[in-house]
Design a protein around this motif. Sequence first.
Motif, PDB file in Angstrom:
ATOM      1  N   SER A  61      15.851  -6.287  35.908  1.00  0.00           N
ATOM      2  CA  SER A  61      16.715  -5.288  36.681  1.00  0.00           C
ATOM      3  C   SER A  61      18.068  -5.232  36.098  1.00  0.00           C
ATOM      4  O   SER A  61      18.665  -4.216  35.959  1.00  0.00           O
ATOM      5  CB  SER A  61      16.877  -5.748  38.246  1.00  0.00           C
ATOM      6  OG  SER A  61      15.403  -5.538  38.655  1.00  0.00           O
ATOM      7  N   ILE A  62      18.464  -6.588  35.895  1.00  0.00           N
ATOM      8  CA  ILE A  62      19.948  -6.661  35.067  1.00  0.00           C
ATOM      9  C   ILE A  62      19.810  -6.026  33.761  1.00  0.00           C
ATOM     10  O   ILE A  62      20.908  -5.139  33.494  1.00  0.00           O
ATOM     11  CB  ILE A  62      20.310  -8.060  34.906  1.00  0.00           C
ATOM     12  CG1 ILE A  62      20.703  -8.651  36.642  1.00  0.00           C
ATOM     13  CG2 ILE A  62      21.588  -8.309  34.307  1.00  0.00           C
ATOM     14  CD1 ILE A  62      20.892  -9.879  36.766  1.00  0.00           C
ATOM     15  N   CYS A  63      18.902  -6.236  33.113  1.00  0.00           N
ATOM     16  CA  CYS A  63      18.786  -5.567  31.776  1.00  0.00           C
ATOM     17  C   CYS A  63      18.732  -3.951  32.014  1.00  0.00           C
ATOM     18  O   CYS A  63      19.199  -3.349  31.173  1.00  0.00           O
ATOM     19  CB  CYS A  63      17.289  -6.394  31.098  1.00  0.00           C
ATOM     20  SG  CYS A  63      17.275  -5.803  29.415  1.00  0.00           S
ATOM     21  N   GLU A  65      19.575  -2.127  34.216  1.00  0.00           N
ATOM     22  CA  GLU A  65      21.017  -1.567  34.830  1.00  0.00           C
ATOM     23  C   GLU A  65      22.003  -1.496  33.505  1.00  0.00           C
ATOM     24  O   GLU A  65      22.496  -0.587  33.356  1.00  0.00           O
ATOM     25  CB  GLU A  65      21.446  -2.539  35.821  1.00  0.00           C
ATOM     26  CG  GLU A  65      21.047  -2.331  37.220  1.00  0.00           C
ATOM     27  CD  GLU A  65      21.469  -3.530  38.272  1.00  0.00           C
ATOM     28  OE1 GLU A  65      22.413  -3.963  37.696  1.00  0.00           O
ATOM     29  OE2 GLU A  65      20.890  -3.657  39.239  1.00  0.00           O
ATOM     30  N   ASP A  75      21.143 -12.482  30.878  1.00  0.00           N
ATOM     31  CA  ASP A  75      20.497 -11.616  31.993  1.00  0.00           C
ATOM     32  C   ASP A  75      20.128 -12.807  32.784  1.00  0.00           C
ATOM     33  O   ASP A  75      20.183 -12.812  34.063  1.00  0.00           O
ATOM     34  CB  ASP A  75      19.285 -10.733  31.406  1.00  0.00           C
ATOM     35  CG  ASP A  75      20.136  -9.620  30.761  1.00  0.00           C
ATOM     36  OD1 ASP A  75      21.382  -9.263  30.898  1.00  0.00           O
ATOM     37  OD2 ASP A  75      19.338  -9.009  29.690  1.00  0.00           O
ATOM     38  N   ASN A  78      22.555 -14.493  34.706  1.00  0.00           N
ATOM     39  CA  ASN A  78      23.111 -13.750  35.755  1.00  0.00           C
ATOM     40  C   ASN A  78      22.226 -13.269  36.865  1.00  0.00           C
ATOM     41  O   ASN A  78      22.399 -13.518  38.115  1.00  0.00           O
ATOM     42  CB  ASN A  78      23.483 -12.198  35.164  1.00  0.00           C
ATOM     43  CG  ASN A  78      24.813 -12.424  34.284  1.00  0.00           C
ATOM     44  OD1 ASN A  78      25.663 -13.209  34.485  1.00  0.00           O
ATOM     45  ND2 ASN A  78      24.766 -11.460  33.564  1.00  0.00           N
ATOM     46  N   ALA A  79      20.750 -13.651  36.605  1.00  0.00           N
ATOM     47  CA  ALA A  79      19.703 -13.654  37.517  1.00  0.00           C
ATOM     48  C   ALA A  79      19.967 -14.822  38.524  1.00  0.00           C
ATOM     49  O   ALA A  79      19.735 -14.507  39.769  1.00  0.00           O
ATOM     50  CB  ALA A  79      18.562 -13.411  36.640  1.00  0.00           C
ATOM     51  N   SER A  82      22.631 -14.175  40.843  1.00  0.00           N
ATOM     52  CA  SER A  82      22.510 -13.163  41.887  1.00  0.00           C
ATOM     53  C   SER A  82      21.432 -13.687  42.774  1.00  0.00           C
ATOM     54  O   SER A  82      21.466 -13.144  44.124  1.00  0.00           O
ATOM     55  CB  SER A  82      21.985 -11.784  41.376  1.00  0.00           C
ATOM     56  OG  SER A  82      20.604 -11.896  40.852  1.00  0.00           O
TER      57      SER A  82
END
Length: 194
Positions: A61-63, A65, A75, A78-79, A82
């Motif tokens: 999802s981060i990728c 975005e 990523d 960051n995951a 999050s």
Amino acid sequence: MTEDDDVLSFELPRAAILKLGAKGVAQGGQPTAIAMSPSAQTAMARMGGLFVLYVTAAAVSICKEAKRQTISSQDVVNALKSLRYEDWVDPCNAHLESDRAHRPKHAPTLKKYRGVYQGSINAWYSQISIAGQPIHLGSFAAPEDAARAYDRAIWSKLGTAAAELLNFPEDFPESSKYLKKETNDDAEAPAPTD
């Protein structure tokens, strides 16, 4: 079997689970090795697999975005943040740094060959492109071998038109008459006058 059953059957490798068991759990601040029954190993493997899928989905999802197609290590970090696994961020970063430090360094003076690129850990790949379609030629231990495979393939596909594209034109003596070489006569010839 439904799609959900496929996801639930994803498991971490048994070796990883046994390694976790060998490291054990902390009791009184000291790690203690634990013995796991086969059913406990299966449960742990499935829980670990689901966790990996959970973090991977968040990283994807981060990728997306960021409008990228490849997940980066950042990523994943960051995951973890999050998903509120902040305690895992520092160990993850430490592991990534250790991994980077142990990867082989590329020689800065390494010659670049046409049609050759480096893959992971000392693998060199060769490919040609005909009419915009890539044709993979395989992986090689040395960049020179990959370059020679490229030369053979491009010469067989394009013939004399490939003379300027060869990495090792000396391997193809018949190509020499098709190479555009500036001779001293051409370089010193005066411009025509009217």
